[in-house]
Design a protein around this motif. Structure first.
Motif, mmCIF file in Angstrom:
data_model
loop_
_atom_site.group_PDB
_atom_site.id
_atom_site.type_symbol
_atom_site.label_atom_id
_atom_site.label_comp_id
_atom_site.label_asym_id
_atom_site.label_seq_id
_atom_site.Cartn_x
_atom_site.Cartn_y
_atom_site.Cartn_z
ATOM 1 N N PRO A 463 9.518 -7.897 -4.077
ATOM 2 C CA PRO A 463 8.052 -8.157 -3.052
ATOM 3 C C PRO A 463 7.199 -7.054 -3.370
ATOM 4 C CG PRO A 463 9.852 -8.842 -1.803
ATOM 5 C CD PRO A 463 10.555 -7.883 -2.794
ATOM 6 N N GLU A 464 6.027 -7.514 -3.348
ATOM 7 C CA GLU A 464 4.832 -6.511 -3.249
ATOM 8 C C GLU A 464 4.576 -6.054 -2.048
ATOM 9 O OE1 GLU A 464 0.202 -5.751 -5.038
ATOM 10 O OE2 GLU A 464 1.354 -7.629 -5.522
ATOM 11 N N VAL A 465 4.481 -4.657 -1.781
ATOM 12 C CA VAL A 465 4.104 -4.282 -0.158
ATOM 13 C C VAL A 465 2.484 -3.989 -0.313
ATOM 14 C CG1 VAL A 465 4.211 -2.255 1.214
ATOM 15 C CG2 VAL A 465 6.031 -3.054 -0.170
ATOM 16 N N LYS A 466 1.925 -4.737 0.662
ATOM 17 C CA LYS A 466 0.238 -4.645 0.886
ATOM 18 C C LYS A 466 0.124 -3.839 1.889
ATOM 19 C CE LYS A 466 -1.645 -7.131 -1.545
ATOM 20 N NZ LYS A 466 -2.156 -7.272 -3.056
ATOM 21 N N VAL A 467 -0.635 -2.874 1.798
ATOM 22 C CA VAL A 467 -1.105 -1.878 2.709
ATOM 23 C C VAL A 467 -2.566 -1.396 2.575
ATOM 24 C CG1 VAL A 467 -0.485 0.426 3.786
ATOM 25 C CG2 VAL A 467 1.292 -0.631 2.398
ATOM 26 N N SER A 468 -2.985 -1.372 4.063
ATOM 27 C CA SER A 468 -4.369 -0.908 4.156
ATOM 28 C C SER A 468 -4.445 0.218 5.251
ATOM 29 C CB SER A 468 -5.475 -1.937 4.319
ATOM 30 O OG SER A 468 -5.206 -2.816 5.368
ATOM 31 N N THR A 469 -5.347 1.102 5.376
ATOM 32 C CA THR A 469 -5.527 1.985 6.405
ATOM 33 C C THR A 469 -6.867 2.374 6.758
ATOM 34 O OG1 THR A 469 -4.871 4.376 6.960
ATOM 35 C CG2 THR A 469 -5.218 4.004 4.926
#
Length: 533
Positions: A463-469
């Motif tokens: 799966p793709e890891v979708k991250v924002s900060t």
């Protein structure tokens, strides 16, 4: 309790439920209804606040911790104890908390039957106590500090375990499905964590308790409560169901009509309160021998749009409030997801502490779920709060009509079936193993589990890891399975300066669709890693 006992007067009632006859002699039945209590609260909001009387303060201050411990409620005098030589109805036995130095406010208790109420005044005869205990000097109108309802599965065990308790301000709590107290709920939160303004703690000043004369373990207990405080009044109706056995969750349906007598800066509705010292992450874990210490480990939210959110709790360096804007949320709760004793190693059974899920039964409109986190250096302090704050100014004269359900159980009563949920948050030094670790880079590894979801990932597919900060730079994102075949880990690095705070948002995605709930986290390096890097 049969209605005729009330109609026949206080003496007959005293005999029916084993109360001291002299204590009730002056208390005739009075009409009672929830609607009348609502109107009374509304009327009170238009008058100046009168602080509750402190009964016989010179006596109460003598009832310190040690003397208070001498006051043992006489179970033979408990209403609804169902003693075989009485005509009392079977229900959940009712036990009262005595006043003391640390619980000095008198609360008035009433028994209700078919629209009529009779007060139960304080009497020393309710308690086994030494002859020299100061509590013997309390007057008959002193009231009690609160009450609790006992288990009623066999005639022998009810004296050992209670399943719900109301005591102190507007606090109440239940043992949930595992027979263990943990977090609490409140009637209302007034101005928590408002800069330059002390929090206000309104009181439940009167309770009206009703049980049916043919009660069984799954028959609801009805409790009405009158709320009073400098800025607010209110009428509450609790419909509480214990269930047929000890493994059944406790469910409370709550109706509340709230009236503001003054402006409020932060109005917390449907509030919960809990304790989080440290989990598998957090610098505080270095100060205690146990692996984890907390009553709850995260805030779960089910938004009005259907998104599932999970926010692990923090023990911050300063009081912080996080707001999650929403419209008509489907629910939220402070949850204890980690149920593994080995993760706590403590005989107080943190693994059995109940989660509490708030289910609105009437739409809440626009507002925000707000999470309050207060620094603590011990497990004795409730340092976590979660509540709903409606949009708009909470002005004097504003009224609120609430209807919601509280679920006291292990996990969520409404689990998502199509996405995996967070089971652990792990934080450490970032960078690539085998190389010099860079400064100010931190690794986050979050574990997700739901077998029916994760087992559908084809072999060799990641799966793709979708991250924002909100701050810093994210790098090295990847997903990998844990060897047991169910759990997957989402991992990423965050480069962040020591004085920055990052609000993180992450989930795993497969073929363009969310595979997991959305993990939220607020991170400051020293919270998780300590001041020495």
């Amino acid at each position: 309790m049969n209605r005729r006992y009330l109609r026949q007067g206080a003496a007959a009632l005293a005999g029916a439920i084993l109360l001291p006859t002299f204590a009730l002699a002056a208390n005739e039945p009075q009409p009672f209804s929830y609607d009348a209590l609502v109107e009374r609260a509304r009327s009170m909001a238009n008058t100046a606040y009168q602080p509750p009387a402190l009964p016989a303060p010179e006596v109460v201050q003598q009832i310190d911790y040690a003397r208070h411990g001498e006051l043992v409620f006489d179970t033979q005098r408990a209403p609804f104890s169902g003693q075989p030589d009485t005509e009392a109805s079977e229900g959940y036995p009712l036990v009262f908390f005595p006043l003391g130095k640390y619980a000095p406010k008198g609360v008035h208790m009433f028994m209700v039957d078919q629209g009529e109420a009779v007060e139960i005044p304080y009497s020393a005869d309710f308690f086994d106590m030494p002859a020299d205990n100061p509590a013997r000097q309390l007057p008959a109108d002193a009231g009690f500090a609160g009450f609790r309802l006992q288990e009623w599965h066999t005639a022998e065990d009810w004296v050992k375990q209670d399943w719900v308790a109301f005591q102190g301000a507007s606090y109440f709590r239940s043992i949930g499905a595992d027979g263990q107290y943990g977090q609490s709920a409140r009637g209302i939160a007034i101005d928590p964590a408002v800069a330059g303004k002390p929090e206000e703690f309104p009181d439940f000043t009167e309770f009206y308790i009703e049980q049916q004369d043919d009660a069984t373990p799954d028959t609801p207990v009805i409790v009405h409560a009158l709320l009073d405080g400098p800025s607010v009044t209110g009428a509450y109706r609790f419909k509480m169901t214990r269930g047929l056995d000890r493994t059944t969750p406790v469910v409370m349906d709550v109706e509340a009509r709230i009236f503001l007598r003054e402006d409020v800066d932060r109005l917390g509705l449907l509030p919960l309160t809990s304790m989080f010292w440290f989990g598998e992450y957090g610098a505080e874990r270095l100060k205690d021998w146990r692996p984890e210490v907390h009553d709850s480990d995260g805030l779960a939210m089910w938004t009005g749009s259907g998104e599932r959110l999970w926010r692990p709790l923090n023990n911050p360096d300063a009081t912080r409030v996080s707001a999650f804007a929403d419209e008509n949320p489907k629910g939220f709760g402070l949850m204890q997801r980690d149920r593994n004793f080995d993760h706590y190693q403590d005989g107080v059974f943190y693994d059995r502490r109940p989660s509490v899920w708030v289910e609105p039964l009437k739409p809440l409109g626009k507002g925000s779920v707000q999470l309050l986190e207060i620094p603590t250096d011990d497990e004795i302090h409730d340092n976590i709060g979660a509540f709903w704050v409606p949009d708009g100014k909470a002005s004097k004269g504003t009224e609120y009509d609430l209807h919601y359900r509280l679920h006291w159980q292990n996990l969520s009563p409404v689990p998502a079936t199509n996405i995996a949920q967070t089971i652990a948050t792990r934080i450490g030094r970032g960078g690539q193993p085998g190389h010099k670790r860079p400064e100010n880079v931190y690794n986050f590894t979050v574990e997700f589990d739901r077998p029916e979801v994760m087992q559908q990932i084809p072999y060799g597919v990641f799966p793709e890891v979708k991250v924002s900060t909100s701050a810093g730079i994210v790098s090295r994102t990847f997903a990998r399975p844990v060897p047991n075949g169910n759990v997957w880990r989402a991992s990423f690095d965050l480069e962040l300066e020591p004085d920055q705070v990052a609000d993180l948002r992450m989930y795993m995605e497969l073929e363009g669709k969310p595979l997991t709930e959305t993990w939220l986290y607020q991170f400051k390096p020293e919270w998780a890693m300590g001041k020495v890097q």
